[in-house]
Design a protein around this motif. Structure first.
Motif, PDB file in Angstrom:
ATOM      1  N   VAL A   1       4.705 -20.933  34.080  1.00 28.66           N
ATOM      2  CA  VAL A   1       4.669 -20.105  35.289  1.00 28.66           C
ATOM      3  C   VAL A   1       5.903 -20.411  36.130  1.00 28.66           C
ATOM      4  CG1 VAL A   1       3.391 -19.468  37.359  1.00 28.66           C
ATOM      5  CG2 VAL A   1       2.157 -20.149  35.292  1.00 28.66           C
ATOM      6  N   LEU A   2       6.725 -19.388  36.317  1.00 30.03           N
ATOM      7  CA  LEU A   2       7.897 -19.540  37.167  1.00 30.03           C
ATOM      8  C   LEU A   2       7.616 -18.839  38.478  1.00 30.03           C
ATOM      9  CD1 LEU A   2      10.939 -20.398  37.503  1.00 30.03           C
ATOM     10  CD2 LEU A   2      11.497 -18.060  36.813  1.00 30.03           C
ATOM     11  N   GLY A   3       7.717 -19.574  39.576  1.00 30.94           N
ATOM     12  CA  GLY A   3       7.547 -18.959  40.886  1.00 30.94           C
ATOM     13  C   GLY A   3       8.890 -18.467  41.394  1.00 30.94           C
ATOM     14  N   LEU A   4       8.922 -17.228  41.868  1.00 32.45           N
ATOM     15  CA  LEU A   4      10.149 -16.686  42.440  1.00 32.45           C
ATOM     16  C   LEU A   4       9.877 -16.452  43.912  1.00 32.45           C
ATOM     17  CD1 LEU A   4      13.013 -15.663  41.893  1.00 32.45           C
ATOM     18  CD2 LEU A   4      12.055 -13.421  41.366  1.00 32.45           C
ATOM     19  N   VAL A   5      10.525 -17.253  44.751  1.00 32.22           N
ATOM     20  CA  VAL A   5      10.177 -17.224  46.157  1.00 32.22           C
ATOM     21  C   VAL A   5      11.381 -16.841  47.010  1.00 32.22           C
ATOM     22  CG1 VAL A   5      10.674 -19.664  46.603  1.00 32.22           C
ATOM     23  CG2 VAL A   5       8.909 -18.524  47.927  1.00 32.22           C
ATOM     24  N   GLY A   6      11.119 -16.136  48.082  1.00 34.79           N
ATOM     25  CA  GLY A   6      12.198 -15.747  48.980  1.00 34.79           C
ATOM     26  C   GLY A   6      11.640 -14.874  50.082  1.00 34.79           C
ATOM     27  N   GLU A   7      12.485 -14.586  51.072  1.00 25.18           N
ATOM     28  CA  GLU A   7      12.016 -13.801  52.207  1.00 25.18           C
ATOM     29  C   GLU A   7      12.144 -12.309  51.916  1.00 25.18           C
ATOM     30  OE1 GLU A   7      12.470 -16.115  56.141  1.00 25.18           O
ATOM     31  OE2 GLU A   7      14.403 -16.253  55.164  1.00 25.18           O
ATOM     32  N   SER A   8      11.580 -11.489  52.800  1.00 21.05           N
ATOM     33  CA  SER A   8      11.581 -10.058  52.532  1.00 21.05           C
ATOM     34  C   SER A   8      13.008  -9.534  52.425  1.00 21.05           C
ATOM     35  CB  SER A   8      10.828  -9.313  53.638  1.00 21.05           C
ATOM     36  OG  SER A   8      11.418  -9.579  54.881  1.00 21.05           O
ATOM     37  N   GLY A   9      13.224  -8.649  51.482  1.00 20.54           N
ATOM     38  CA  GLY A   9      14.536  -8.066  51.304  1.00 20.54           C
ATOM     39  C   GLY A   9      15.496  -8.912  50.501  1.00 20.54           C
ATOM     40  N   CYS A  10      15.027 -10.039  49.943  1.00 22.52           N
ATOM     41  CA  CYS A  10      15.945 -10.886  49.184  1.00 22.52           C
ATOM     42  C   CYS A  10      16.149 -10.387  47.766  1.00 22.52           C
ATOM     43  CB  CYS A  10      15.457 -12.333  49.157  1.00 22.52           C
ATOM     44  SG  CYS A  10      14.055 -12.592  48.063  1.00 22.52           S
ATOM     45  N   GLY A  11      15.323  -9.415  47.361  1.00 26.60           N
ATOM     46  CA  GLY A  11      15.503  -8.834  46.029  1.00 26.60           C
ATOM     47  C   GLY A  11      14.515  -9.326  44.994  1.00 26.60           C
ATOM     48  N   LYS A  12      13.568 -10.193  45.405  1.00 27.46           N
ATOM     49  CA  LYS A  12      12.656 -10.775  44.418  1.00 27.46           C
ATOM     50  C   LYS A  12      11.766  -9.724  43.763  1.00 27.46           C
ATOM     51  CE  LYS A  12       9.346 -12.349  47.967  1.00 27.46           C
ATOM     52  NZ  LYS A  12       9.868 -11.516  49.077  1.00 27.46           N
ATOM     53  N   SER A  13      11.285  -8.758  44.554  1.00 25.39           N
ATOM     54  CA  SER A  13      10.437  -7.720  43.976  1.00 25.39           C
ATOM     55  C   SER A  13      11.229  -6.829  43.028  1.00 25.39           C
ATOM     56  CB  SER A  13       9.823  -6.851  45.064  1.00 25.39           C
ATOM     57  OG  SER A  13       8.818  -7.565  45.722  1.00 25.39           O
ATOM     58  N   THR A  14      12.482  -6.585  43.367  1.00 23.45           N
ATOM     59  CA  THR A  14      13.315  -5.739  42.517  1.00 23.45           C
ATOM     60  C   THR A  14      13.515  -6.390  41.149  1.00 23.45           C
ATOM     61  OG1 THR A  14      14.427  -5.074  44.548  1.00 23.45           O
ATOM     62  CG2 THR A  14      15.445  -4.389  42.494  1.00 23.45           C
ATOM     63  N   VAL A  15      13.601  -7.719  41.114  1.00 31.69           N
ATOM     64  CA  VAL A  15      13.705  -8.406  39.827  1.00 31.69           C
ATOM     65  C   VAL A  15      12.509  -8.037  38.959  1.00 31.69           C
ATOM     66  CG1 VAL A  15      13.647 -10.668  38.695  1.00 31.69           C
ATOM     67  CG2 VAL A  15      15.077 -10.328  40.717  1.00 31.69           C
ATOM     68  N   GLY A  16      11.312  -8.139  39.530  1.00 24.23           N
ATOM     69  CA  GLY A  16      10.105  -7.805  38.790  1.00 24.23           C
ATOM     70  C   GLY A  16      10.090  -6.354  38.347  1.00 24.23           C
ATOM     71  N   ARG A  17      10.523  -5.475  39.219  1.00 21.89           N
ATOM     72  CA  ARG A  17      10.521  -4.045  38.887  1.00 21.89           C
ATOM     73  C   ARG A  17      11.547  -3.722  37.811  1.00 21.89           C
ATOM     74  NH1 ARG A  17       7.783  -0.687  42.228  1.00 21.89           N
ATOM     75  NH2 ARG A  17       9.210   1.039  41.933  1.00 21.89           N
ATOM     76  N   ALA A  18      12.651  -4.435  37.803  1.00 26.11           N
ATOM     77  CA  ALA A  18      13.650  -4.196  36.762  1.00 26.11           C
ATOM     78  C   ALA A  18      13.121  -4.659  35.409  1.00 26.11           C
ATOM     79  CB  ALA A  18      14.952  -4.920  37.093  1.00 26.11           C
ATOM     80  N   LEU A  19      12.360  -5.758  35.407  1.00 27.22           N
ATOM     81  CA  LEU A  19      11.846  -6.301  34.147  1.00 27.22           C
ATOM     82  C   LEU A  19      10.744  -5.425  33.555  1.00 27.22           C
ATOM     83  CD1 LEU A  19      11.799 -10.114  34.997  1.00 27.22           C
ATOM     84  CD2 LEU A  19      13.432  -8.875  33.566  1.00 27.22           C
ATOM     85  N   THR A  20      10.148  -4.562  34.367  1.00 24.35           N
ATOM     86  CA  THR A  20       9.151  -3.635  33.840  1.00 24.35           C
ATOM     87  C   THR A  20       9.716  -2.213  33.774  1.00 24.35           C
ATOM     88  OG1 THR A  20       8.298  -3.582  36.089  1.00 24.35           O
ATOM     89  CG2 THR A  20       7.047  -4.855  34.502  1.00 24.35           C
ATOM     90  N   GLN A  21      11.022  -2.092  33.942  1.00 22.30           N
ATOM     91  CA  GLN A  21      11.715  -0.796  33.895  1.00 22.30           C
ATOM     92  C   GLN A  21      11.210   0.187  34.955  1.00 22.30           C
ATOM     93  OE1 GLN A  21      12.401   1.239  30.259  1.00 22.30           O
ATOM     94  NE2 GLN A  21      13.758  -0.334  29.472  1.00 22.30           N
ATOM     95  N   LEU A  22      10.618  -0.329  36.026  1.00 22.86           N
ATOM     96  CA  LEU A  22      10.286   0.564  37.138  1.00 22.86           C
ATOM     97  C   LEU A  22      11.564   0.862  37.911  1.00 22.86           C
ATOM     98  CD1 LEU A  22       6.938  -0.985  38.391  1.00 22.86           C
ATOM     99  CD2 LEU A  22       7.251   1.232  37.293  1.00 22.86           C
ATOM    100  N   GLU A  23      12.539  -0.013  37.731  1.00 24.22           N
ATOM    101  CA  GLU A  23      13.854   0.176  38.333  1.00 24.22           C
ATOM    102  C   GLU A  23      14.862  -0.055  37.214  1.00 24.22           C
ATOM    103  OE1 GLU A  23      13.809   1.659  41.523  1.00 24.22           O
ATOM    104  OE2 GLU A  23      12.707  -0.130  42.120  1.00 24.22           O
ATOM    105  N   ARG A  24      15.924   0.726  37.208  1.00 26.70           N
ATOM    106  CA  ARG A  24      16.950   0.547  36.187  1.00 26.70           C
ATOM    107  C   ARG A  24      17.908  -0.557  36.605  1.00 26.70           C
ATOM    108  NH1 ARG A  24      16.996   1.414  30.940  1.00 26.70           N
ATOM    109  NH2 ARG A  24      15.585   3.137  30.515  1.00 26.70           N
ATOM    110  N   ALA A  25      18.161  -1.499  35.703  1.00 34.12           N
ATOM    111  CA  ALA A  25      19.117  -2.555  36.002  1.00 34.12           C
ATOM    112  C   ALA A  25      20.527  -1.980  35.945  1.00 34.12           C
ATOM    113  CB  ALA A  25      18.957  -3.688  35.001  1.00 34.12           C
ATOM    114  N   THR A  26      21.396  -2.482  36.812  1.00 36.61           N
ATOM    115  CA  THR A  26      22.787  -2.020  36.807  1.00 36.61           C
ATOM    116  C   THR A  26      23.591  -2.767  35.748  1.00 36.61           C
ATOM    117  OG1 THR A  26      22.521  -1.797  39.192  1.00 36.61           O
ATOM    118  CG2 THR A  26      24.754  -1.549  38.337  1.00 36.61           C
ATOM    119  N   ALA A  27      23.292  -4.052  35.609  1.00 38.52           N
ATOM    120  CA  ALA A  27      24.002  -4.854  34.612  1.00 38.52           C
ATOM    121  C   ALA A  27      23.145  -6.052  34.251  1.00 38.52           C
ATOM    122  CB  ALA A  27      25.345  -5.312  35.169  1.00 38.52           C
ATOM    123  N   GLY A  28      23.523  -6.729  33.176  1.00 43.89           N
ATOM    124  CA  GLY A  28      22.830  -7.937  32.772  1.00 43.89           C
ATOM    125  C   GLY A  28      21.902  -7.711  31.606  1.00 43.89           C
ATOM    126  N   GLN A  29      21.305  -8.801  31.178  1.00 41.13           N
ATOM    127  CA  GLN A  29      20.402  -8.756  30.030  1.00 41.13           C
ATOM    128  C   GLN A  29      19.090  -9.428  30.398  1.00 41.13           C
ATOM    129  OE1 GLN A  29      22.785 -10.795  27.047  1.00 41.13           O
ATOM    130  NE2 GLN A  29      22.611  -8.947  25.784  1.00 41.13           N
TER     131      GLN A  29
END
Lengths: 264, 324, 283
Positions: free
Chosen positions: A38-66
Motif C-alpha cells: 500500500v503506497l499512500g500518496l499525500v498532499g494538499e488540495s490542488g497538488c495533483g494527487k487525484s490527477t495521478v489516480g485518474r491518469a492511471l485509470t485513463q480517466l485523464e490522458r497523460a501528457t507524457a511518461g510511462q
C-alpha cells in the motif's frame, strides 16, 4: 527493490490546457508499487494527487511518461486495449453520494463489471457473487434490490468498495476514499479497506490529504506538492524523520490531541 | 454571569404538521477570552445551535421551541426582531465553512467590508476604507492596500476565509461563532487561520464558539469542549479534563476512531453502527445502540447531565472513570 | 423513473396544475372517443344549415359549409393530440440524439452543435413556414416539420444536461468498470434524463399546438378539410362578425389546452432535479 513492481510509474506528466494557459497538474512523477503493497500518496488540495489516480485509470490522458503495469505501459494503450486490464486496476471514489448511479439498484451496479469482464457465466452465478461480495463489505443480500438513496453515506461507500472487490483486482486506487465520511464511520470503512487489502493481497495506491489516515493504512508514503513528489519513503521514515521541508511543515500543521492517559 | 448563557435549548424542525425536536436540553456558557468548542458528527445539531444563537433560524421551518439564551444578561428570545438584528450586527458575528459562498463574487472584498462597517458604524467612506485596510492587515493579508480592491475569486481559499474573519471582526463583536471555519482549507492554511483567530482573541478578548467535526482542531484551540450527539450535549468539560477522562463512551469512541499521526495502530477502535438520522426514534440514551457499555437501563432511561468533576458534565449512566 | 406515487406529489397542492391536468384528460378522452361521441359526421356538409347559432342539436353551431362545429372540435382534439405527440417524438428522437451524442463525443459535438446554433438563429415559425412551403400539406409533414423545428432547442437542452451528467462521478465509475460508450450513454446517462425529458416533452407538446394552429391559420399546415382547431379558425375567419362563435370555440380550446399543458409542465419542472432546472427554460 528486488521483485518486479506491480506498477512502475516513470516521469508521469498530466498537463491541462485551459484558455491558452497550460496547467501542469502532474509534472514528472515517479513511483512504484510492489504486489500487495500500500503506497499512500499525500498532499494538499490542488497538488495533483487525484490527477495521478485518474491518469492511471485513463480517466485523464497523460501528457507524457510511462506507467508499467506488470511490465506493460498502460498510458499508451487505447481505450480498447486497456479494457481487459481495467479488471485488475480498480478505483474507489471519494463521494459516496455521487459515485453510484441513482437509477440502478445495487445488484445492477454490481453486476455491470461482472458481465463486462465475463466473470459471471449466468445470472444465477452473478447473483451468488454479488451476495458474497456484499457480505464481504458488511452488507446483507437484501441490499441487492435497493437503490442508492436508501443507504447512508457509509453504506454507500461499502457498495462502492464492493463494486471494486467483486473484480478481485490486483491494484486498487483509492481517491480520498474515506474523506467524505463522518469520523466514526470513517474508522469502520478504513478498517474494512485494510482488512480487504490484507485478505486479498491486492496492492493499493491510497490517495488522501489526511496524514493520519495515510499513516494508518500505508506501508510506504509519497508526499506530493505542486505536481511533484517531494519525498518518498517507508511510513515510519516519513512520519518520524521527514527529510523534506514541505513534509515537515505539513506534519507540523496537524492539530494534535494531547497525550491521554489510557484508562480503558 | 457569563457573556452567553444557553440553558436547556430546544430546537425543532417542522415535519408536515408535527414539530420534531432535533436539539434537546443543550446548556453551556461562554465568557470573554474563552473559546468553546462544539464537536460532533454531521446532523448532531451543532450548526443548528450556532444558528439559533445568531437568530438565523427564522423562516427556515426550524425554530427554537424551548430553553433560554442570555447574552450579556439580556434574554435573546424575548427580544424584538430589531433588537436582535442590532445585536447580531454589532455584538455577535459568524463565519461559515465555505468562504466563497459567503462573499458576493461581483463586489470587491474591500467594498464588502466597507459596507459592513458603514452599516454598523457612523463612518465616512474614506474612514471605512482605511479601517478595511487595517482589518485586512490585521488578518495578515499581504499587501492590504491593493488587496482591498480584489474580487473574491482573485484570493486563495485561506485568504477568503481571512477576509470573512476581517468582516466578522469589523464591528468588534463580543462573540464570534465559527462554524467549521477551516474544514474547506488545507492543513497548513488551517493552522494559520486558527492561529490568527486565537491571536485576535488575545488582543480583543472576543469570546469564540468554534464548531468542528475535528477533535484535533478543537483540542488545540479551545478552553472547553462540548460534545454533541444526535441533538444532545453528551459531555461538556474543560479541554484538559475532557481528553484526560474521556468520560462519555461516545467521546472516547470518537477519539479512538481517529487514526493518529504519531503512532501506529493495527485496527481502529471504531464505533459500531451508524449515525442516527434526525427523524429517528430512539428510546433511552440515544447512544445506547452503538455503546460498548450499554446495559438495560440505557435502553429505557434517558440519562440526565451530571457533574463528575467541577465543570465536567456527562449525560451517561455509566461514564468511564465514574462509579459503576 | 417517475412513479405514480411521485406524480401525485408533483401535483399536490397545485390547484391550477390539477385543473390543467383535468382539462388535458378531457382532451385526451375526446381524442380517443371522438368517433363515438361526435353527434355528426365532421365532414358532412349541410348547405341548408349554414352558420347556425350554437344551440341544440349543434352545440357549437355550424360553419359556412353547414358542418357541425362541435363534432369538428372533437375530431380536432384528435389532431391536437396526434400532432403534439408526433412532434414530441420527432423532436426528442432527432434533437435528443444530436444533443446527447454531441455532449458525449466532444469533437462530433463541435460540428453538430454549430449546425444547431445556425438553425436556432431562425425564428421557429419562420423555419416551419419555409419548410412547409417546400412540402405537401399533410398530417405527417406537419408533424415532421414541427418536430424538426423544436429538435434544435431540444438538442441544446440535452447537450447541456448530458454534459453535466458526463462529469458525474458515477459515470467515471462506470468507465472504470469497463463500460462502453453505448452502455454509458443509454444505461447510465439516459435514465437520469427521463424526468427532465418528460418536462421538456410537455413544453414541446404545448408549443406544437400553437405552431400547428399558426400553420393551419396561414394555410400551410393540415389540408383544409381536416378538422383541426387551427383549420376551424382559418376557414371561418371571414365570418368573424356574422358568426363569432365559429372562432371563439376553437380559439378557446387552443388557449385552454396550451395553458393547461404549460401549467402541468411548470409543476413537473418544479419537482425535478434542481440541477436541471436552469436547462429547461421553456422552448
Amino acid at each position: 527493490m528486488s521483485a518486479q513492481p506491480l506498477l512502475d510509474v516513470r516521469d508521469l506528466k498530466v498537463h491541462f490546457r485551459t484558455r491558452g494557459r497550460t496547467v501542469r497538474a502532474v509534472d514528472g512523477v515517479s513511483f512504484d508499487i510492489a504486489p500487495g503493497e500500500v503506497l499512500g500518496l499525500v498532499g494538499e488540495s490542488g497538488c495533483g494527487k487525484s490527477t495521478v489516480g485518474r491518469a492511471l485509470t485513463q480517466l485523464e490522458r497523460a501528457t507524457a511518461g510511462q506507467a508499467l503495469f506488470e511490465g506493460q505501459d498502460i498510458l499508451s494503450m487505447s481505450r480498447r486495449q486497456f479494457l481487459p486490464l481495467r479488471r485488475h486496476i480498480q478505483m474507489i471514489f471519494q463521494d459516496p453520494y455521487a459515485s453510484l448511479n441513482p437509477r440502478l439498484t445495487v445488484a445492477q451496479t454490481l453486476s455491470e463489471p461482472l458481465f463486462i469482464h465475463k466473470i459471471a457465466r449466468s445470472r444465477k452465478d452473478a447473483q451468488a457473487r454479488i451476495a458474497e461480495t456484499l457480505d464481504l463489505v458488511g452488507l446483507g443480500p437484501e441490499a441487492m434490490t435497493r437503490y442508492p438513496h436508501e443507504f447512508s453515506g457509509g453504506q454507500r461507500q461499502r457498495i462502492g468498495i464492493a463494486r471494486v472487490m467483486i473484480l478481485e483486482p490486483k491494484l486498487v486506487i483509492a481517491d480520498e476514499a474515506v474523506s467524505a465520511l463522518d469520523v466514526s464511520i470513517q474508522a469502520q470503512v478504513l478498517n474494512l479497506i485494510k482488512k480487504l487489502q490484507r485478505d486479498s493481497g491486492m496492492a493499493m495506491l491510497f490517495i488522501s490529504h489526511d496524514l493520519g489516515v495515510v499513516r494508518h493504512i500505508s506501508d510506504r508514503v509519497a508526499v506530493m506538492s505542486a505536481g511533484k513528489i517531494v519525498e518518498t519513503g517507508d511510513k515510519s521514515a516519513i512520519f518520524e524523520a521527514p527529510q523534506d521541508a514541505y513534509t515537515r511543515r505539513l506534519l507540523d500543521s496537524i492539530p494534535r490531541i494531547m497525550p491521554l492517559k489510557e484508562t480503558s | 454571569m457569563a457573556l452567553l448563557d444557553v440553558e436547556n435549548l430546544e430546537i425543532s424542525i417542522r415535519f408536515g404538521h408535527e414539530l420534531l425536536p432535533v436539539v434537546r436540553g443543550v446548556s453551556f456558557s461562554v465568557d470573554e477570552n474563552e473559546t468553546l468548542g462544539i464537536v460532533g458528527e454531521s446532523g448532531c445539531g451543532k450548526s443548528l445551535t450556532a444558528l439559533a444563537i445568531m437568530g438565523l433560524l427564522e423562516g427556515s421551518g426550524v425554530r427554537v421551541t424551548g430553553g433560554r439564551m442570555r447574552f450579556g444578561g439580556r434574554d435573546l428570545l424575548a427580544m424584538s426582531a430589531d433588537e436582535r438584528r442590532h445585536i447580531m450586527g454589532n455584538d455577535m458575528a459568524m463565519i461559515f465553512q465555505e468562504p466563497m459562498t459567503s462573499l458576493n463574487p461581483v463586489y470587491r472584498v474591500g467594498d464588502q467590508i466597507i459596507e459592513a462597517l458603514q452599516q454598523h458604524r457612523n463612518l465616512s467612506r474614506r474612514a471605512a476604507r482605511r479601517r478595511a485596510i487595517e482589518l485586512l492587515d490585521l488578518v495578515r493579508i499581504p499587501e492590504p492596500d491593493s488587496r482591498v480592491d480584489s474580487f473574491p475569486h482573485q484570493l486563495s481559499g485561506g485568504q477568503r476565509q481571512r477576509v470573512m474573519i476581517a468582516m466578522a471582526l469589523s464591528c468588534d463583536p463580543k462573540l464570534l461563532i465559527a462554524d467549521e471555519p477551516t474544514t474547506a482549507l488545507d492543513v497548513t492554511v488551517q493552522k494559520e487561520v486558527l492561529d490568527l483567530m486565537l491571536d485576535l482573541q488575545k488582543r480583543t478578548g472576543t469570546a469564540i464558539i468554534l464548531i468542528s467535526h475535528d477533535l484535533g482542531v478543537i483540542a488545540e484551540t479551545c478552553n472547553s469542549v462540548a460534545v454533541m450527539y444526535w441533538g444532545r450535549l453528551v459531555e461538556t468539560a474543560p479541554t484538559d479534563a475532557l481528553f484526560e477522562t474521556l468520560a462519555h463512551p461516545y467521546t472516547r469512541g470518537l477519539l479512538h476512531s481517529i487514526p493518529a499521526i504519531d503512532r501506529d495502530v493495527d485496527w481502529l477502535d471504531a464505533i459500531p453502527g451508524r449515525v442516527p438520522t434526525i427523524g429517528e426514534q430512539i428510546a433511552g440514551c440515544p447512544f445506547h445502540p452503538r455503546c460498548p457499555r450499554a446495559e438495560s437501563r440505557c435502553r429505557h432511561e434517558v440519562p440526565q447531565p451530571r457533574e463528575i468533576a467541577p465543570g465536567h458534565l456527562v449525560e451517561c449512566h455509566f461514564p468511564y472513570g465514574g462509579d459503576r | 423513473m417517475m412513479a405514480v406515487a411521485s406524480i401525485r406529489s408533483v401535483f399536490a397542492g397545485r390547484t391550477f396544475a390539477q385543473i390543467g391536468l383535468v382539462w388535458l384528460a378531457f382532451v385526451a378522452l375526446a381524442a380517443i372517443f371522438s368517433p363515438l361521441i361526435a353527434p355528426f359526421d365532421p365532414y358532412e356538409i349541410d348547405p341548408i344549415a349554414r352558420l347556425t347559432e350554437p344551440g341544440w342539436p349543434h352545440l357549437f353551431g355550424t360553419d359556412h359549409f353547414g358542418r357541425d362545429s362541435f363534432s369538428r372540435a372533437l375530431y380536432g382534439a384528435r389532431m391536437t393530440v396526434l400532432i403534439g405527440l408526433g412532434a414530441v417524438i420527432v423532436a426528442l428522437l432527432t434533437g435528443g440524439l444530436v444533443g446527447m451524442l454531441s455532449a458525449y463525443f466532444t469533437r462530433l459535438g463541435h460540428v453538430l452543435m454549430r449546425g444547431v446554433d445556425v438553425l436556432m438563429a431562425f425564428p421557429a415559425l419562420l423555419m416551419a413556414l419555409v419548410l412547409m412551403t417546400l412540402l405537401e400539406r399533410s398530417v405527417m409533414n406537419t408533424i415532421i416539420v414541427i418536430g424538426v423545428v423544436y429538435a434544435t432547442t431540444t438538442a441544446r437542452i440535452l447537450f447541456g444536461m448530458t454534459l453535466k451528467l458526463k462529469g458525474e462521478v458515477f459515470v467515471d465509475a462506470a468507465v472504470c468498470s469497463g463500460a462502453g460508450h453505448a452502455s454509458i450513454l443509454f444505461r447510465h446517462i439516459l435514465p437520469n434524463l427521463v424526468s427532465p425529458l418528460l418536462v421538456q416533452a410537455s413544453f414541446i407538446f404545448a408549443f406544437a399546438q400553437l405552431q400547428a394552429a399558426a400553420l393551419d391559420f396561414l394555410g400551410l399546415g393540415l389540408p383544409p378539410e381536416v378538422p383541426s382547431w387551427g383549420n376551424m379558425l382559418s376557414e371561418e375567419r371571414i365570418y368573424v362578425t356574422r358568426a363569432p362563435w365559429l372562432l371563439i370555440f376553437p380559439g378557446a380550446l387552443i388557449i385552454l389546452s396550451v395553458f393547461s399543458m404549460n401549467l402541468v409542465g411548470d409543476a413537473m419542472r418544479d419537482s425535478i432535479d434542481p440541477r436541471f432546472k436552469d436547462d429547461i427554460a421553456g422552448v
